[in-house]
Design a protein around this motif. Structure first.
Motif, PDB file in Angstrom:
ATOM      1  N   PRO A 287       0.829  -1.210   0.000  1.00 41.79           N
ATOM      2  CA  PRO A 287       0.000   0.000   0.000  1.00 41.79           C
ATOM      3  C   PRO A 287       0.868   1.267   0.000  1.00 41.79           C
ATOM      4  O   PRO A 287       1.931   1.288   0.607  1.00 41.79           O
ATOM      5  CB  PRO A 287      -0.775  -0.098   1.317  1.00 41.79           C
ATOM      6  N   VAL A 288       0.396   2.297  -0.670  1.00 42.99           N
ATOM      7  CA  VAL A 288       1.082   3.591  -0.676  1.00 42.99           C
ATOM      8  C   VAL A 288       0.853   4.302   0.654  1.00 42.99           C
ATOM      9  O   VAL A 288       1.712   5.031   1.131  1.00 42.99           O
ATOM     10  CB  VAL A 288       0.589   4.448  -1.869  1.00 42.99           C
ATOM     11  N   SER A 289      -0.295   4.053   1.263  1.00 45.03           N
ATOM     12  CA  SER A 289      -0.633   4.650   2.561  1.00 45.03           C
ATOM     13  C   SER A 289      -1.349   3.618   3.418  1.00 45.03           C
ATOM     14  O   SER A 289      -2.150   2.835   2.904  1.00 45.03           O
ATOM     15  CB  SER A 289      -1.539   5.869   2.381  1.00 45.03           C
ATOM     16  N   ASP A 290      -1.058   3.628   4.686  1.00 43.31           N
ATOM     17  CA  ASP A 290      -1.764   2.748   5.619  1.00 43.31           C
ATOM     18  C   ASP A 290      -2.887   3.475   6.339  1.00 43.31           C
ATOM     19  O   ASP A 290      -3.715   2.849   7.000  1.00 43.31           O
ATOM     20  CB  ASP A 290      -0.786   2.188   6.663  1.00 43.31           C
ATOM     21  N   GLU A 291      -2.914   4.799   6.223  1.00 46.07           N
ATOM     22  CA  GLU A 291      -3.837   5.600   7.012  1.00 46.07           C
ATOM     23  C   GLU A 291      -5.089   6.062   6.272  1.00 46.07           C
ATOM     24  O   GLU A 291      -6.160   6.146   6.868  1.00 46.07           O
ATOM     25  CB  GLU A 291      -3.112   6.824   7.561  1.00 46.07           C
ATOM     26  N   PHE A 292      -4.944   6.417   4.996  1.00 46.45           N
ATOM     27  CA  PHE A 292      -6.092   6.948   4.274  1.00 46.45           C
ATOM     28  C   PHE A 292      -6.046   6.492   2.823  1.00 46.45           C
ATOM     29  O   PHE A 292      -5.061   5.914   2.382  1.00 46.45           O
ATOM     30  CB  PHE A 292      -6.166   8.478   4.371  1.00 46.45           C
ATOM     31  N   TYR A 293      -7.142   6.722   2.117  1.00 49.45           N
ATOM     32  CA  TYR A 293      -7.205   6.332   0.702  1.00 49.45           C
ATOM     33  C   TYR A 293      -6.010   6.916  -0.038  1.00 49.45           C
ATOM     34  O   TYR A 293      -5.508   7.979   0.313  1.00 49.45           O
ATOM     35  CB  TYR A 293      -8.505   6.835   0.059  1.00 49.45           C
ATOM     36  N   TYR A 294      -5.558   6.195  -1.057  1.00 51.34           N
ATOM     37  CA  TYR A 294      -4.401   6.649  -1.833  1.00 51.34           C
ATOM     38  C   TYR A 294      -4.602   6.352  -3.311  1.00 51.34           C
ATOM     39  O   TYR A 294      -5.428   5.514  -3.675  1.00 51.34           O
ATOM     40  CB  TYR A 294      -3.110   6.007  -1.315  1.00 51.34           C
ATOM     41  N   ILE A 295      -3.837   7.058  -4.125  1.00 52.20           N
ATOM     42  CA  ILE A 295      -3.864   6.882  -5.572  1.00 52.20           C
ATOM     43  C   ILE A 295      -2.494   6.377  -6.009  1.00 52.20           C
ATOM     44  O   ILE A 295      -1.468   6.950  -5.637  1.00 52.20           O
ATOM     45  CB  ILE A 295      -4.197   8.202  -6.291  1.00 52.20           C
ATOM     46  N   VAL A 296      -2.464   5.312  -6.816  1.00 48.12           N
ATOM     47  CA  VAL A 296      -1.220   4.802  -7.378  1.00 48.12           C
ATOM     48  C   VAL A 296      -0.884   5.708  -8.566  1.00 48.12           C
ATOM     49  O   VAL A 296      -1.596   5.706  -9.575  1.00 48.12           O
ATOM     50  CB  VAL A 296      -1.371   3.334  -7.835  1.00 48.12           C
ATOM     51  N   PRO A 297       0.183   6.504  -8.465  1.00 49.08           N
ATOM     52  CA  PRO A 297       0.501   7.468  -9.523  1.00 49.08           C
ATOM     53  C   PRO A 297       0.681   6.838 -10.903  1.00 49.08           C
ATOM     54  O   PRO A 297       0.279   7.420 -11.914  1.00 49.08           O
ATOM     55  CB  PRO A 297       1.805   8.116  -9.057  1.00 49.08           C
ATOM     56  N   GLY A 298       1.260   5.649 -10.950  1.00 42.42           N
ATOM     57  CA  GLY A 298       1.491   4.980 -12.232  1.00 42.42           C
ATOM     58  C   GLY A 298       0.225   4.542 -12.939  1.00 42.42           C
ATOM     59  O   GLY A 298       0.250   4.209 -14.117  1.00 42.42           O
ATOM     60  N   LYS A 299      -0.901   4.524 -12.225  1.00 36.54           N
ATOM     61  CA  LYS A 299      -2.176   4.140 -12.818  1.00 36.54           C
ATOM     62  C   LYS A 299      -3.110   5.329 -13.026  1.00 36.54           C
ATOM     63  O   LYS A 299      -4.144   5.203 -13.669  1.00 36.54           O
ATOM     64  CB  LYS A 299      -2.877   3.100 -11.937  1.00 36.54           C
ATOM     65  N   CYS A 300      -2.753   6.483 -12.484  1.00 37.25           N
ATOM     66  CA  CYS A 300      -3.612   7.664 -12.573  1.00 37.25           C
ATOM     67  C   CYS A 300      -3.407   8.396 -13.894  1.00 37.25           C
ATOM     68  O   CYS A 300      -2.283   8.750 -14.249  1.00 37.25           O
ATOM     69  CB  CYS A 300      -3.337   8.618 -11.408  1.00 37.25           C
ATOM     70  N   THR A 301      -4.500   8.636 -14.601  1.00 31.31           N
ATOM     71  CA  THR A 301      -4.454   9.394 -15.858  1.00 31.31           C
ATOM     72  C   THR A 301      -5.260  10.683 -15.757  1.00 31.31           C
ATOM     73  O   THR A 301      -5.560  11.297 -16.779  1.00 31.31           O
ATOM     74  CB  THR A 301      -5.019   8.557 -17.028  1.00 31.31           C
ATOM     75  N   GLU A 302      -5.618  11.072 -14.535  1.00 27.23           N
ATOM     76  CA  GLU A 302      -6.485  12.234 -14.317  1.00 27.23           C
ATOM     77  C   GLU A 302      -7.793  12.091 -15.092  1.00 27.23           C
ATOM     78  O   GLU A 302      -8.387  13.069 -15.520  1.00 27.23           O
ATOM     79  CB  GLU A 302      -5.792  13.533 -14.722  1.00 27.23           C
ATOM     80  N   CYS A 303      -8.199  10.867 -15.335  1.00 28.66           N
ATOM     81  CA  CYS A 303      -9.416  10.529 -16.076  1.00 28.66           C
ATOM     82  C   CYS A 303      -9.345  10.926 -17.554  1.00 28.66           C
ATOM     83  O   CYS A 303     -10.375  10.953 -18.245  1.00 28.66           O
ATOM     84  CB  CYS A 303     -10.665  11.110 -15.407  1.00 28.66           C
ATOM     85  N   THR A 304      -8.150  11.221 -18.052  1.00 31.47           N
ATOM     86  CA  THR A 304      -7.966  11.566 -19.462  1.00 31.47           C
ATOM     87  C   THR A 304      -8.491  10.422 -20.339  1.00 31.47           C
ATOM     88  O   THR A 304      -8.184   9.262 -20.106  1.00 31.47           O
ATOM     89  CB  THR A 304      -6.466  11.821 -19.766  1.00 31.47           C
TER      90      THR A 304
END
Length: 114
Positions: free
Chosen positions: A58-75
């Motif tokens: 996990p990128v974070s254990d405390e709160f929701y997180y976004i995996v940068p390599g999978k994020c396309t800003e919904c493009t």
């Protein structure tokens, strides 16, 4: 530029189902490149190869997180990042560590969804 979730997140989960790339995960939850994508085997920037079904930390254990390599800003899916549009506390913001052009985001979308 990828989106990130700040530590102001209230863990409501509104963002997770909105992501067309399955790039958003609940804090502490392991993730996979293959989740919600067509990826099989991946060659990383350092030349190493990764099985897309291999569990990642996990990128974070405390709160929701976004995996940068999978994020396309919904493009290629929406006019704006949907996580930011539905976030009640405005904690989905541009990640200054992952600046990408629209062309790069489009290429990433095509890579994720062959």
């Amino acid at each position: 530029m990828a989106i990130m979730i700040t530590d102001e997140c209230i863990n409501c989960g509104a963002c997770e189902p909105e992501c067309p790339n399955t790039a958003i995960y609940e804090g502490g939850v392991e993730w996979k490149w293959a989740d919600g994508t067509d990826l099989q085997d991946i060659e990383m920037e350092d030349g190493s190869k990764v099985d897309a079904k291999e569990v990642q930390e996990p990128v974070s254990d405390e709160f929701y997180y976004i995996v940068p390599g999978k994020c396309t800003e919904c493009t290629g899916f929406h006019e704006e990042p949907q996580c930011a549009a539905v976030c009640p506390v405005d904690c989905c913001v541009p990640d200054p560590d992952y600046v990408e052009t629209e062309e790069e985001l489009t290429a990433k979308k095509e890579w994720l969804h062959l």
